[in-house]
Design an enzyme around this catalytic site. Structure first.
Site, PDB file in Angstrom:
ATOM      1  N   GLU A  50       8.173 -26.802  59.255  1.00  0.00           N
ATOM      2  CA  GLU A  50       8.640 -25.539  58.672  1.00  0.00           C
ATOM      3  C   GLU A  50       7.615 -24.420  58.800  1.00  0.00           C
ATOM      4  O   GLU A  50       7.995 -23.257  58.971  1.00  0.00           O
ATOM      5  CB  GLU A  50       8.998 -25.745  57.197  1.00  0.00           C
ATOM      6  N   PHE A 112      15.256 -34.298  42.353  1.00  0.00           N
ATOM      7  CA  PHE A 112      14.636 -34.669  43.629  1.00  0.00           C
ATOM      8  C   PHE A 112      14.529 -33.451  44.551  1.00  0.00           C
ATOM      9  O   PHE A 112      15.500 -32.753  44.785  1.00  0.00           O
ATOM     10  CB  PHE A 112      15.463 -35.765  44.303  1.00  0.00           C
ATOM     11  N   GLN A 113      13.338 -33.194  45.043  1.00  0.00           N
ATOM     12  CA  GLN A 113      13.031 -32.078  45.947  1.00  0.00           C
ATOM     13  C   GLN A 113      13.372 -30.719  45.331  1.00  0.00           C
ATOM     14  O   GLN A 113      13.694 -29.768  46.040  1.00  0.00           O
ATOM     15  CB  GLN A 113      13.730 -32.245  47.303  1.00  0.00           C
ATOM     16  N   LYS A 162      22.593 -25.619  46.375  1.00  0.00           N
ATOM     17  CA  LYS A 162      23.587 -26.288  47.213  1.00  0.00           C
ATOM     18  C   LYS A 162      25.023 -25.989  46.780  1.00  0.00           C
ATOM     19  O   LYS A 162      25.901 -25.745  47.617  1.00  0.00           O
ATOM     20  CB  LYS A 162      23.340 -27.808  47.183  1.00  0.00           C
ATOM     21  N   MET A 461     -16.157 -19.774  64.422  1.00  0.00           N
ATOM     22  CA  MET A 461     -16.484 -18.619  63.596  1.00  0.00           C
ATOM     23  C   MET A 461     -17.266 -19.038  62.350  1.00  0.00           C
ATOM     24  O   MET A 461     -18.208 -18.353  61.924  1.00  0.00           O
ATOM     25  CB  MET A 461     -15.222 -17.855  63.197  1.00  0.00           C
TER      26      MET A 461
END
Length: 560
Positions: A50, A112-113, A162, A461
């Site tokens: 993602e 969940f999630q 959802k 760097m």
């Protein structure tokens, strides 16, 4: 017409001309991906992660000026977008992130999630909303696009549970709402008087010149007042590097000639720039002998970091057009001649290894045509910013404000898709380890992408800072034990791999890579103590610029 919420989102995407979306599916966003499956006019780009999708949407937006769109599921899918959203926020990139979430009745129950992604992203978005009422969905999506592209652009998040995706909602087509562009709210005449009275003006151009598509207006303004243009990292490509009006890069790793030029100026005209710490250093010493005129679309930036003597708030493109028409034309080329003299006197310091990053960058600059150039973050980014000859706006894709290692692969993919051109990514071995998973995306899609990995077996760097300011204490920096073979990695993903070890092989190997179809990766083996110079130490002023490593006491101490 009543359709599912997911189908309504798809209709809104088409309505907003968002025909390319980036993302990764999951349980709480599956309904939206199902609706996208049924819409052939929208191209879905599935990435490996993602975060790569968020950076790809950014790259698309940076290269095209359109709103980038990224879609992810709830929980870890949504949180994996956070770095990309923050990156877009710091660089003012128009982005709409659409996330799924658990059904409304399950919100707040540690489902969940489940995660409060609206709360998490509140500080790094222009606006965000969780749509709990299906009747609000269509307007929420439309508003997200309008806000993302209006005023100072930026990211907007729309979180859609959802059950809202599955609910039936009313949809009817509507025209795109035009972005809001605030009128100039300061006196153009006062600003013009300041410009007319200046004898040695210099323009400091930032990313606002790119986002406003104001390159032509910037050059016309510079020509009218005979002022050289110094650009920030985000302003690079706003003016052709070959133009006599181009002064070069301003800031911590800017050209020494620009630091000297600003020291001679009596007026600094900041256009779409925010006087960040990496540009001004010690604010109390920044251009103390010059007046400041600040032009920006965001009122919050005016007088935030540096006090201005005059300012104009408004869209850069329209303000520059009005100001150019109002100011008196100058006929004295003194500052342009001084700019040329200083550039000749302050050439970039040469690299010292068998393979020079500057040699590679110059070859690509001379031979890559109209390719879009992307970078990750680190030494390679600054070498490119210092040395690449940009010819057109929106051809430099980099992470400026957030400085995101791992930005490059996704951004290069999105930029190539958006522009329809080859993308060239300059990265370091440290950054590339963070995003090489997206090689699978690039090879699967057949993206024309050439990747130059500046491989110095260290976090370059950070090592440079440790050498200069931390007495050579290389804590968690060197990667000498790293056995990654980038040529084999490229081949494992289905790309072509090459290795470069000396300047003499650059034309042959880089030439093959730039003309090959698909994805090529070049492992460029460089010296770990190849430094990016010039450098202004953090918190210091332009008079403290380091142009040679021997100038530092640290190196003398280390010899002892």
């Amino acid at each position: 017409m009543k359709i599912t919420g997911a189908a309504a989102i798809v209709k809104c995407l088409l309505e907003q001309n968002a025909t390319t979306v980036f993302g990764y599916p999951g349980g709480q966003i599956i309904d939206l991906f199902d609706a996208l499956y049924c819409e052939p006019e929208i191209t879905q780009i599935l990435t490996a992660h993602e975060q790569g999708a968020a950076h790809a949407a950014e790259g698309f937006a940076r290269a095209t000026g359109k709103v980038g769109v990224v879609i992810a599921t709830s929980g870890p899918g949504a949180t994996n977008l956070v770095t990309g959203i923050a990156d877009a926020y710091l660089d003012s990139i128009p982005l709409v992130a659409i996330t799924g979430n658990v059904p409304v009745p399950l919100l707040g129950r540690d489902s969940f999630q489940e995660v409060d992604i609206a709360g998490i992203t509140m500080p790094i978005t222009k606006h965000n909303i969780i749509v709990k009422n299906p009747d609000d969905l269509v307007n929420a999506v439309r508003r997200a696009f309008r806000i993302a592209r209006s005023d100072r652009p930026g990211p907007v998040l729309v979180d859609v549970p959802k059950n809202v995706q599955q609910a039936l909602v009313e949809y009817s087509p509507a025209p795109i709402a035009p972005p809001r562009v605030p009128p100039a709210q300061a006196d153009i005449d006062d600003a013009a008087a300041l410009v007319d009275g200046a004898q040695r003006p210099v323009i400091y151009a930032g990313g606002g010149c790119i986002s406003s598509d104001a390159s032509a207006e910037l050059l016309a303004f510079a020509e009218r007042i005979k002022a050289p243009v110094a650009t920030s990292v985000m302003g690079l490509s706003a003016i052709p590097s070959s133009s006599r009006y181009c002064a070069g890069l301003i800031g911590m790793h800017g050209h020494a000639s620009v630091a000297a030029l600003l020291g001679k100026s009596d007026l600094v005209i900041a256009v779409g720039a925010r006087f960040s710490d990496r540009v001004v250093g010690d604010r109390s010493k920044f251009c103390r002998n010059a007046a400041i005129l600040h032009i920006d679309i965001d009122a919050a930036e005016i007088n935030k970091n540096v006090r201005s003597d005059a300012n104009i708030r408004g869209d850069i493109k329209s303000v520059l057009a009005r100001l150019t028409a109002r100011v008196k034309p100058k006929h004295d080329d003194a500052m342009l001649l001084l700019n040329a003299e200083l550039k000749a006197a302050h050439a970039l310091p040469p690299c010292r290894g068998k393979l020079s990053p500057r040699t590679i960058i110059k070859y690509v600059s001379d031979n890559a045509g109209d390719a879009v150039i992307a970078t990750d973050v680190g030494q390679h980014q600054m070498w490119v910013a210092q040395g690449y000859e940009f010819r057109a706006p929106r051809t430099f894709i980099t992470s400026g404000g957030l400085g995101t290692m791992g930005f490059g692969m996704g951004a290069a993919i999105g930029a190539a898709i958006g522009s329809g051109k080859r993308a060239v990514l300059f990265t370091g071995d440290g950054s590339f380890h963070m995003n090489l998973n997206e090689l699978s995306t690039a090879t699967r899609l057949g993206i024309p992408l050439t990747v130059f990995v500046f491989d110095n077996r260290t976090l370059g760097m950070v090592r440079q800072w440790q050498t200069l300011f931390y007495s050579g204490r290389y804590s968690s920096t060197d990667l000498d034990g790293n056995k990654t073979d980038f040529v084999k990695v490229a081949e494992a993903f289905g790309a072509k791999g090459f290795r470069l070890t000396c300047d003499g092989d650059v034309p042959d190997i880089a030439g093959k890579a730039l003309t090959s179809d698909g994805v090529t990766v070049i492992d460029c083996v460089i010296d770990k103590d190849e430094f990016v110079l010039p450098m202004i130490p953090p918190g210091k002023s332009m008079t403290d610029i380091i142009t040679d490593i021997s100038q530092t006491q640290t190196k003398k101490d280390k010899r002892k």
